[in-house]
Motif scaffolding. Structure first.
Motif, PDB file in Angstrom:
ATOM      1  N   ARG A  50      -9.839   8.014   8.066  1.00 37.75           N
ATOM      2  CA  ARG A  50     -10.842   6.997   8.367  1.00 37.75           C
ATOM      3  C   ARG A  50     -12.200   7.528   7.903  1.00 37.75           C
ATOM      4  NH1 ARG A  50      -8.595   3.073  11.123  1.00 37.75           N
ATOM      5  NH2 ARG A  50     -10.618   2.094  11.514  1.00 37.75           N
ATOM      6  N   ARG A  72     -18.656   0.221  -4.770  1.00 31.66           N
ATOM      7  CA  ARG A  72     -18.540   0.479  -3.336  1.00 31.66           C
ATOM      8  C   ARG A  72     -19.898   0.436  -2.635  1.00 31.66           C
ATOM      9  NH1 ARG A  72     -13.436   3.016  -2.943  1.00 31.66           N
ATOM     10  NH2 ARG A  72     -12.045   1.440  -3.792  1.00 31.66           N
ATOM     11  N   ASP A  77     -20.506  -1.688   5.908  1.00 30.32           N
ATOM     12  CA  ASP A  77     -19.611  -0.706   6.528  1.00 30.32           C
ATOM     13  C   ASP A  77     -18.236  -1.282   6.829  1.00 30.32           C
ATOM     14  OD1 ASP A  77     -21.694   1.048   6.397  1.00 30.32           O
ATOM     15  OD2 ASP A  77     -21.967   1.260   8.575  1.00 30.32           O
ATOM     16  N   GLN A  78     -18.191  -2.494   7.360  1.00 30.06           N
ATOM     17  CA  GLN A  78     -16.913  -3.087   7.765  1.00 30.06           C
ATOM     18  C   GLN A  78     -16.025  -3.353   6.555  1.00 30.06           C
ATOM     19  OE1 GLN A  78     -17.340  -6.466  10.333  1.00 30.06           O
ATOM     20  NE2 GLN A  78     -15.147  -6.781  10.578  1.00 30.06           N
ATOM     21  N   ASP A  79     -16.604  -3.918   5.503  1.00 32.94           N
ATOM     22  CA  ASP A  79     -15.819  -4.200   4.300  1.00 32.94           C
ATOM     23  C   ASP A  79     -15.366  -2.909   3.629  1.00 32.94           C
ATOM     24  OD1 ASP A  79     -16.060  -6.914   4.664  1.00 32.94           O
ATOM     25  OD2 ASP A  79     -17.755  -7.129   3.303  1.00 32.94           O
ATOM     26  N   ALA A  81     -14.821   0.011   5.073  1.00 30.13           N
ATOM     27  CA  ALA A  81     -13.752   0.591   5.887  1.00 30.13           C
ATOM     28  C   ALA A  81     -12.434  -0.137   5.664  1.00 30.13           C
ATOM     29  CB  ALA A  81     -14.140   0.556   7.364  1.00 30.13           C
ATOM     30  N   ALA A  82     -12.497  -1.469   5.527  1.00 29.56           N
ATOM     31  CA  ALA A  82     -11.279  -2.248   5.311  1.00 29.56           C
ATOM     32  C   ALA A  82     -10.611  -1.860   3.992  1.00 29.56           C
ATOM     33  CB  ALA A  82     -11.593  -3.736   5.330  1.00 29.56           C
ATOM     34  N   VAL A  83     -11.407  -1.633   2.954  1.00 28.70           N
ATOM     35  CA  VAL A  83     -10.861  -1.246   1.653  1.00 28.70           C
ATOM     36  C   VAL A  83     -10.236   0.144   1.713  1.00 28.70           C
ATOM     37  CG1 VAL A  83     -11.515  -0.591  -0.702  1.00 28.70           C
ATOM     38  CG2 VAL A  83     -12.349  -2.726   0.266  1.00 28.70           C
ATOM     39  N   THR A  85      -9.108   1.906   4.247  1.00 34.09           N
ATOM     40  CA  THR A  85      -8.057   2.176   5.236  1.00 34.09           C
ATOM     41  C   THR A  85      -6.913   1.175   5.163  1.00 34.09           C
ATOM     42  OG1 THR A  85      -9.213   0.887   6.949  1.00 34.09           O
ATOM     43  CG2 THR A  85      -9.718   3.242   6.815  1.00 34.09           C
ATOM     44  N   ARG A  86      -6.885   0.352   4.120  1.00 38.60           N
ATOM     45  CA  ARG A  86      -5.806  -0.632   4.039  1.00 38.60           C
ATOM     46  C   ARG A  86      -4.467   0.072   3.802  1.00 38.60           C
ATOM     47  NH1 ARG A  86      -8.449  -0.835  -0.966  1.00 38.60           N
ATOM     48  NH2 ARG A  86      -7.129  -0.976  -2.830  1.00 38.60           N
ATOM     49  N   THR A 111      -0.216   0.837  -2.872  1.00 33.83           N
ATOM     50  CA  THR A 111       0.154  -0.486  -2.373  1.00 33.83           C
ATOM     51  C   THR A 111       1.504  -0.910  -2.941  1.00 33.83           C
ATOM     52  OG1 THR A 111      -2.179  -1.101  -2.195  1.00 33.83           O
ATOM     53  CG2 THR A 111      -0.562  -2.887  -2.186  1.00 33.83           C
TER      54      THR A 111
END
Length: 207
Positions: A50, A72, A77-79, A81-83, A85-86, A111
């Motif tokens: 994370r 990047r 921050d939220q977007d 982190a989503a990228v 930690t997917r 992926t």
């Protein structure tokens, strides 16, 4: 508002002021290459489950400002982190003994476990040319090809990157298979990067 540019594939195409264009080369490997030795016992690779957005951006900028990396930096921050930690996405920091800040970045996208992307790969300027890049690539290849599902590893680089990048990838076992032209708004004009970043790519403003 977006606008289209018609590219002349047999000549020159004028770009509007404020735009940058690069030639992107796509490369791939379909089998693990023979390892090239790189002794760097002072380096270690750490999986970051994370990533802290501030630490990540600091490393991203230390590596990428010279090469016009900006994708990047436009994320909150939220977007971000989503990228990072997917599911299937792995972020690694390269660390050097006795240094608190990381000196390298490796991102691998599993992926599709059979079609793996080397999404980001880079070192801070002071670690370029001393074997750290070869060491980090060996670590990347070990991570990818130790997994039995892997059938292909691919990456892309462009003319805004280090002029050594394409040769390095080819020497690592990658083979070019496609080119593209990428046109984007110059991130220096939007304040995403400093105006003096990537001095090898001239900044051209409108009047």
């Amino acid at each position: 508002m977006t606008s289209s540019i018609t590219v002349d594939l047999a000549g020159y195409t004028d770009l509007p002021a404020g735009k940058v264009a690069t030639i992107v080369t796509y490369l791939e490997m379909r089998a693990r290459p023979l390892a090239r030795r790189a002794e760097r016992p002072d380096l270690s690779l750490e999986r970051i489950e994370r990533p802290d957005p501030a630490e990540y951006r600091a490393l991203f900028r230390r590596i990428g400002d010279d090469w016009l990396w900006f994708g990047r930096l436009t994320m909150g921050d939220q977007d971000l982190a989503a990228v990072l930690t997917r599911p299937g996405y792995e972020v690694y920091f390269c660390r050097k003994a006795r240094e608190s800040a990381p000196v390298g970045l490796l991102e691998l996208d599993f992926t599709d476990p059979a079609e793996v992307e080397l999404a980001y790969f880079g070192l801070v300027a002071e670690e370029i040319g001393n074997g750290a890049g070869r060491w980090l690539m060996n670590e990347a290849l070990s991570q990818v090809w130790s997994r039995p599902q892997t059938r292909r590893l691919f990456v892309h680089t462009c003319t805004a990157d280090s002029p050594q990048a394409l040769g390095f990838y080819r020497a690592s076992g990658f083979t070019p298979y496609k080119r593209a032209i990428e046109i984007a708004d110059d991130p220096r004009l939007a304040g995403v990067l400093p105006r003096d970043a990537a001095g090898h790519v001239p900044l051209i403003e409108g009047e």
